[in-house]
Write a protein that holds these residues in place. Structure first.
Motif, short mmCIF file in Angstrom:
data_model
loop_
_atom_site.label_atom_id
_atom_site.label_comp_id
_atom_site.label_asym_id
_atom_site.label_seq_id
_atom_site.Cartn_x
_atom_site.Cartn_y
_atom_site.Cartn_z
N ASP A 233 0.74 -1.15 0.07
CA ASP A 233 0.11 0.03 0.17
C ASP A 233 0.81 1.39 -0.01
N VAL A 234 1.82 1.12 0.87
CA VAL A 234 2.70 2.67 0.76
C VAL A 234 3.38 2.90 -0.50
N ARG A 236 2.62 1.68 -3.40
CA ARG A 236 1.62 1.84 -4.39
C ARG A 236 1.13 3.43 -4.41
N ARG A 237 1.04 4.06 -3.16
CA ARG A 237 0.78 5.33 -2.92
C ARG A 237 1.90 6.29 -3.48
N ASN A 238 3.09 6.05 -3.07
CA ASN A 238 4.34 6.89 -3.45
C ASN A 238 4.32 6.68 -5.07
N ALA A 240 1.90 6.26 -7.23
CA ALA A 240 0.82 7.05 -7.59
C ALA A 240 0.97 8.54 -7.72
N GLU A 241 1.78 9.05 -6.48
CA GLU A 241 1.94 10.33 -6.40
C GLU A 241 2.91 10.73 -7.55
N ARG A 263 -8.47 3.17 -5.28
CA ARG A 263 -8.34 2.33 -4.05
C ARG A 263 -6.93 2.72 -3.68
N ILE A 264 -6.26 3.54 -4.40
CA ILE A 264 -4.64 3.82 -4.12
C ILE A 264 -4.54 5.30 -3.69
N SER A 265 -5.22 6.29 -4.72
CA SER A 265 -4.95 7.71 -4.30
C SER A 265 -6.49 8.42 -5.02
N SER A 266 -6.69 9.65 -4.06
CA SER A 266 -7.80 10.26 -4.52
C SER A 266 -7.33 11.56 -5.39
#
Length: 284
Positions: A233-234, A236-238, A240-241, A263-266
């Motif tokens: 999850d961490v 994936r968020r990084n 995505a950003e 499901r990863i980022s808004s």
């Protein structure tokens, strides 16, 4: 009799596996689940023996402190999965040429577009994009395209640049496309023409490395398919950003069919086109 390291029974303890797993995760963003233990151990033992180390501990220490980073790259190359073929998930390519690119050009009045395929694997995806653009997008005559493709694996990048594919890779291409964009080798393989290979610029990029990702900005369309599923999850968020920062305002990203940016980022706006789902960076 003198024993060589090839004669040694190399074992990797649970503690050593944890240390390696954490190290590889920090370097790549990829975390191996316990179910992958056999896969990982087998490849690690192979590298221990090939480098002449007498234990995993010796190998791991030497690899971490190697100035060139060559052995880490060898590990990345053998630990990452590269399974692909031409026109995979073709509905996204259809969406690209039938709706998405025209929207960007029309709404933003662009005469130059940047498209980025990451990971490139052995080149089937970026070359598929190039073929679709040349065969199916009429505006290619008046819009300049910069097509880039990247991967963390240096060995597959070399294969992608060479552009040589087996029958399975090109199975979704009709006879006319094979004839137009490939030549048959004496070994029955398919060599991409010089013109097709010249369409794509390849480079080595680690999605988890900020300094790598900072080189890519103002991208209009990113294909990042079937890689985020290997991240936690961490990571994936990084990722995505980082991909969000790489996109131009109004730019889009395609993910694999089992992945969902929602499901990863808004950060992204979900866009439903006729042929496919894409994620857009809002225009400020």
């Amino acid at each position: 009799m003198t024993l060589t390291n090839k004669d040694l029974d190399i074992k990797i303890t649970n503690a050593e596996f944890e240390r390696f797993r954490d190290f590889f995760y920090r370097k790549t963003g990829i975390r191996f689940e316990d179910s992958k233990r056999y896969f990982v151990d087998k490849r690690l033992v192979d590298r221990v023996k090939k480098t002449g180390a007498h234990s995993f501990r010796d190998y791991f220490t030497a690899m971490r402190f190697q100035a060139s980073g060559a052995e880490l790259q060898e590990l990345i190359n053998i630990m990452t999965v590269n399974e692909t073929y031409f026109f995979r998930e073709a509905h996204q390519f259809d969406c690209m040429v039938e709706e998405l690119l025209d929207e960007i050009v029309t709404t933003q009045q662009k005469k130059e577009l940047k498209i980025w395929s990451i990971p490139s694997s052995t080149g089937e995806e970026p070359y598929s994009i190039a073929i679709y653009l040349m065969e199916r997008w009429p505006s290619i005559e008046r819009v300049d395209i910069e097509l880039m493709s990247s991967d963390i694996d240096s060995s597959v990048l070399e294969k992608a640049k060479a552009g040589i594919f087996n029958e399975r890779s090109v199975q979704n291409l009709g006879p006319s496309l094979k004839k137009k964009y490939f030549t048959k080798t004496e070994h029955g393989l398919y060599q991409a023409t010089d013109d097709l290979r010249s369409c794509v610029h390849f480079s080595k990029v680690n999605l988890n490395e900020q300094k790598d990702m900072q080189k890519y900005r103002d991208i209009d369309l990113i294909f990042c398919r079937n890689v985020l599923i290997y991240f936690d999850d961490v990571s994936r968020r990084n990722a995505a950003e980082a991909l969000y920062d790489a996109l131009a305002p109004g730019g889009f990203i395609f993910l694999g069919h089992s992945e969902s940016m929602s499901r990863i980022s808004s950060l992204f706006k979900v866009r439903k086109f006729k042929e496919a789902l894409a994620y857009q960076k809002p225009i400020a």
